[in-house]
Design a protein around this motif. Structure first.
Motif, PDB file in Angstrom:
ATOM      1  N   ILE A 104      -0.212   3.351  -5.459  1.00 21.92           N
ATOM      2  CA  ILE A 104       0.544   2.094  -5.424  1.00 21.92           C
ATOM      3  C   ILE A 104       0.420   1.397  -4.074  1.00 21.92           C
ATOM      4  N   THR A 105      -0.732   1.631  -3.406  1.00 24.79           N
ATOM      5  CA  THR A 105      -0.979   0.935  -2.141  1.00 24.79           C
ATOM      6  C   THR A 105      -0.848  -0.578  -2.308  1.00 24.79           C
ATOM      7  N   GLY A 106      -1.296  -1.085  -3.464  1.00 27.72           N
ATOM      8  CA  GLY A 106      -1.315  -2.531  -3.663  1.00 27.72           C
ATOM      9  C   GLY A 106      -0.036  -3.102  -4.230  1.00 27.72           C
ATOM     10  N   VAL A 107       1.028  -2.325  -4.217  1.00 32.70           N
ATOM     11  CA  VAL A 107       2.307  -2.832  -4.736  1.00 32.70           C
ATOM     12  C   VAL A 107       3.204  -3.214  -3.560  1.00 32.70           C
ATOM     13  N   PRO A 108       3.561  -4.495  -3.442  1.00 32.35           N
ATOM     14  CA  PRO A 108       4.341  -4.910  -2.275  1.00 32.35           C
ATOM     15  C   PRO A 108       5.783  -4.403  -2.287  1.00 32.35           C
TER      16      PRO A 108
END
Lengths: 140, 302
Positions: free
Chosen positions: B221-225
């Motif tokens: 979930i690196t790309g979840v702000p």
């Protein structure tokens, strides 16, 4: 099983393991009967592991879940490891959403995976036993 | 009332063969006026648009073409009182200009400018007769407001449609379940997770576990702000459900912000396996699956 009519559950022996398949939705009495039969067989067959296949069930209610957990605990006391296999995606999510406590219940994707899990869990203490006939890649 | 206008009213009554009220005659009259001075008024309007700095995303030629269409549609609505054709045109126009970055305030702005330009011209024409002017404006204003409203709503609707479409395609694209090795799935999540996406994600993950016979899943979930409480809860449930299906889930790429949010809102993460980054997650997954990674030059794996 004491019930007449088509068999609702089958319990098969496979080497040191038992494979129990539930074929259809069971009511609470049938579930309890299943529990007794299975625990009885563990002792009779000197089983080291049990796989319970629930792939045919499209719902697992709290009683069913609790019975599975009880079976696993009783089986452990009788010297066998239990793995429940074949819980379907929607069933799995419903069980979690309804907050059913599966406790230390072991699960695996299907029968093959379940036997694999048993091999890993049981095999280390099974050095002198006859080896179960399995495809080469899967022997522990 | 001037001689000339009286004549028009009389003509109409003769034509229709019935007594029309003076109000009914006002709109056709002012429509005729707006048609007659079409070129001059349209130029005036275009200058006002330029002066206000609107529509600079368009070339002068496009501007000329669009302003002509808008003007004609505008006058036609005043004449017929039916906004259907205008609605269609406004939607069509929106479809063409939204991708070029024309904003809502610009579209509403030019329509309001046209409304003002025409109102001023009517004022100049009728200003000598104050009572008549009042009646003309009474007839003109509701119709003009209705047009402005129609155009604004059509534009916003079209914009919303585009946004919905984009959201749908983002949803479709954004939760791929990727088999990396036998029994190992990666699920990279990019973008904001709302409850609808979370639900879809669960669906895809659980079915993916079954299809690919996965034993380990790495959710990155690196790309979840950010996540909110309900989504975090949903994530925990998904992980539990995956476990019931016999798969272990490793979550990677928890940002400092999300980690702090999760702890603050008190989601029970004790049963969740988390590892800092995707690389670590994959290494752990391979360890669980019994793989050992080693470099060929013998310097050893990670």
């Amino acid at each position: 099983m004491t019930t007449t009519g088509p068999r609702l559950v089958s319990i098969l022996r496979q080497g040191p393991y038992l494979i129990a398949s539930i074929h259809t939705a069971l009511d609470d009495t049938q579930m309890t009967d299943f529990q007794h039969d299975l625990v009885e067989r563990i002792g009779r067959d000197r089983s080291r592991g049990v796989v319970i296949d629930v792939a045919a069930l499209d719902v697992l209610d709290s009683f069913g879940t609790r019975t599975l957990r009880t079976i696993a605990e009783v089986a452990r006391l009788r010297g066998a490891v239990t793995v429940v296999v074949g819980i379907r995606p929607d069933v799995a999510f419903a069980m979690v959403a309804l907050g059913m406590d599966t406790g230390p219940l072991r699960t695996a994707l299907d029968l093959e995976e379940g036997l694999d899990v048993l091999d890993r869990l049981v095999a280390p203490g099974r050095s002198t036993s006859r080896s179960r006939s399995t495809p080469g890649s899967r022997t522990a | 009332m001037t001689q000339d206008q009286g004549a028009i009213v009389a003509d109409r009554i003769d034509e229709a063969g019935l007594m029309a009220t003076a109000e009914d005659q006002l709109l056709p009259q002012l429509v005729a006026h707006l048609r007659e001075h079409r070129t001059r008024l349209r130029h005036e309007w275009a200058e006002r648009i330029q002066g206000a700095g609107l529509l600079h995303a368009m070339t002068p030629q496009e501007m000329a073409a669009e302003t002509t269409s808008v003007y004609d549609n505008y006058v036609e609505v005043l004449e017929t009182g039916s906004v259907q054709a205008l609605q269609r045109y406004a939607r069509d126009l929106s479809e063409r200009i939204i991708p070029r970055g024309v904003e809502t305030h610009e579209v509403v702005g030019i329509v309001l400018l046209l409304r003002d330009v025409l109102a001023r011209s009517l004022f100049e024409k009728y200003q000598r007769d104050f009572a008549l002017l009042n009646r003309v404006l009474d007839a003109y204003e509701p119709a003009a407001n209705r047009i402005a409203n129609t155009v604004a709503v059509s534009f916003v609707e079209e914009r919303e449609r585009v946004i919905r479409q984009q959201q749908d395609s983002i949803r479709e694209l954004s939760t791929p379940v990727l088999p990396v090795r036998e029994r190992l799935l990666i699920l990279p999540i990019i973008g904001v997770l709302d409850s609808e996406r979370a639900r879809q994600l669960t669906d895809q993950l659980l079915n993916g576990i079954r299809t690919h016979r996965a034993r380990v899943v790495v959710i990155d979930i690196t790309g979840v702000p950010e996540v909110d409480e309900s989504v975090a809860d949903h994530l925990v449930r998904t992980v539990d459900a995956s476990r019931l299906m016999g798969a272990s889930v490793i979550i990677t790429g928890l940002s400092p912000l999300i980690a702090q949010t999760l702890v603050t809102i008190g989601v029970d993460l004790s049963k969740m396996d988390t590892i800092g980054d995707l690389q670590g997650g994959l290494e752990e997954a391979e360890r669980l699956l019994g793989y050992t990674a080693a470099r060929e030059d013998g310097t050893g794996g990670p």
